[in-house]
Scaffold this active site. Structure first.
Site, short mmCIF file in Angstrom:
data_model
loop_
_atom_site.label_atom_id
_atom_site.label_comp_id
_atom_site.label_asym_id
_atom_site.label_seq_id
_atom_site.Cartn_x
_atom_site.Cartn_y
_atom_site.Cartn_z
N GLY A 14 -12.61 -33.25 -18.59
CA GLY A 14 -12.30 -34.43 -17.47
C GLY A 14 -13.79 -34.26 -16.42
NE ARG A 68 -1.78 -43.15 -34.52
CZ ARG A 68 -2.71 -42.46 -33.99
NH1 ARG A 68 -2.72 -42.83 -32.62
NH2 ARG A 68 -3.28 -41.50 -34.70
CG MET A 93 -10.77 -36.56 -27.52
SD MET A 93 -12.12 -37.78 -27.30
CE MET A 93 -12.74 -37.63 -29.27
NE ARG A 94 -1.54 -40.38 -29.24
CZ ARG A 94 -1.12 -39.99 -30.62
NH1 ARG A 94 -1.68 -38.93 -31.11
NH2 ARG A 94 -0.24 -40.43 -31.32
CG ASN A 110 -13.51 -45.34 -23.82
OD1 ASN A 110 -12.87 -44.37 -23.42
ND2 ASN A 110 -13.93 -45.82 -24.79
CG HIS A 112 -18.99 -44.98 -26.81
ND1 HIS A 112 -18.10 -44.49 -27.60
CD2 HIS A 112 -19.92 -45.32 -27.65
CE1 HIS A 112 -18.86 -44.05 -28.98
NE2 HIS A 112 -19.75 -44.78 -28.88
CD GLU A 175 -28.29 -35.45 -15.43
OE1 GLU A 175 -29.34 -36.08 -15.22
OE2 GLU A 175 -28.71 -34.30 -15.71
C1 GRF Z 1 -17.75 -38.11 -22.69
O1 GRF Z 1 -19.17 -37.96 -23.24
C2 GRF Z 1 -17.24 -39.41 -22.87
O2 GRF Z 1 -18.25 -40.61 -22.95
C3 GRF Z 1 -16.43 -39.36 -24.27
O3 GRF Z 1 -15.92 -38.09 -24.31
C4 GRF Z 1 -16.70 -37.23 -23.26
C5 GRF Z 1 -15.66 -36.53 -22.32
O4 GRF Z 1 -16.04 -35.70 -21.43
N1 GRF Z 1 -15.71 -40.48 -24.55
P1 GRF Z 1 -15.44 -35.42 -19.72
O5 GRF Z 1 -13.84 -34.96 -20.45
O6 GRF Z 1 -15.10 -36.55 -19.29
O7 GRF Z 1 -16.19 -34.26 -19.35
#
Ligand code: GRF
Length: 207
Positions: A14, A68, A93-94, A110, A112, A175
């Site tokens: 997070g 689901r 992650m789902r 989202n 990425h 970052e």
């Molecule tokens: C991040 O790199 C995000 O872009 C990807 O998963 C990672 C999650 O990191 N989808 P965090 O839980 O926000 O630290």
């Protein structure tokens, strides 16, 4: 100013969630983080959210087995109970069902860790190094049923260094993530998150 009520969906540590929570502390930020939901009861981000005084909830996907739709209905009920208006996926992650995604169309972002439309999916830093690209970065996009393919709201990049490893690249891209996600949520909450193009690569007008 009426602040939009936002839920952040997480599965892990997070850090993006924390960046959003911190940004939303500013008096002029147009959104408040009203809820953090994890699909994993052991996600470290849950404790961080609680420490920040944010309501948390767990919708454990293992409870729903292969169903689901049932998981997404439970998630939706949780969002409704907290009167959520916008959703941010942050390391969630789902895969969500097309019906859930469609219901939240234009209201769900989202993040990425790649310069979409390049490197959709997992292991983006390793794949960027293997491909020998010169630049790499992060993208905030609207969520659409196709994975990592929605209209782009914000994107930034860095030059890849010769001595970069998967880890060093991940650190520098993170970052960027922590900077562009709060900016993108602000834009969405202020109604000016028109997409430049789809992450799929084709041109679009506004979302
Ligand atoms: C991040 O790199 C995000 O872009 C990807 O998963 C990672 C999650 O990191 N989808 P965090 O839980 O926000 O630290």
């Amino acid at each position: 100013m009426t602040r939009k009520r936002v839920a952040i969906l997480i599965s892990g540590r997070g850090s993006n969630m924390t960046a959003l929570i911190e940004a939303a502390r500013a008096a002029d930020y147009p959104a408040e983080i009203a809820l953090v939901v994890s699909n994993r009861p052991d996600a470290p981000g849950l404790a961080r959210a609680r420490e920040a005084g944010i309501a948390t909830s767990v919708v454990d996907h293992t409870t729903y087995g292969e169903d689901r739709e049932a998981f997404d209905r439970a998630l939706d009920a949780e969002l409704a109970a907290h009167r959520i208006e916008l959703v941010c996926l942050a390391g969630f992650m789902r895969r969500l069902t097309p019906s859930f995604v469609t219901r939240w169309s234009g209201r769900m972002l989202n993040i990425h860790p790649a310069l979409l439309p390049e490197f959709k999916g997992l292991h983006t830093h390793r794949r960027a190094l293997e491909a020998g690209v010169k630049r790499h970065g992060a993208t905030v996009h609207f969520v659409v049923p196709e994975i990592d393919a929605g209209p782009i709201v914000a994107q930034d990049s860095i030059a890849i260094r010769e001595d970069d490893t998967e880890e060093s690249l991940a650190e520098r891209v993170l970052e960027i993530e922590h900077r562009i996600y709060p900016d993108a949520l602000r834009a969405l909450a202020e109604g000016r998150a028109g997409a430049r193009r789809t992450a799929g690569g084709s041109a679009t007008g506004a979302n």
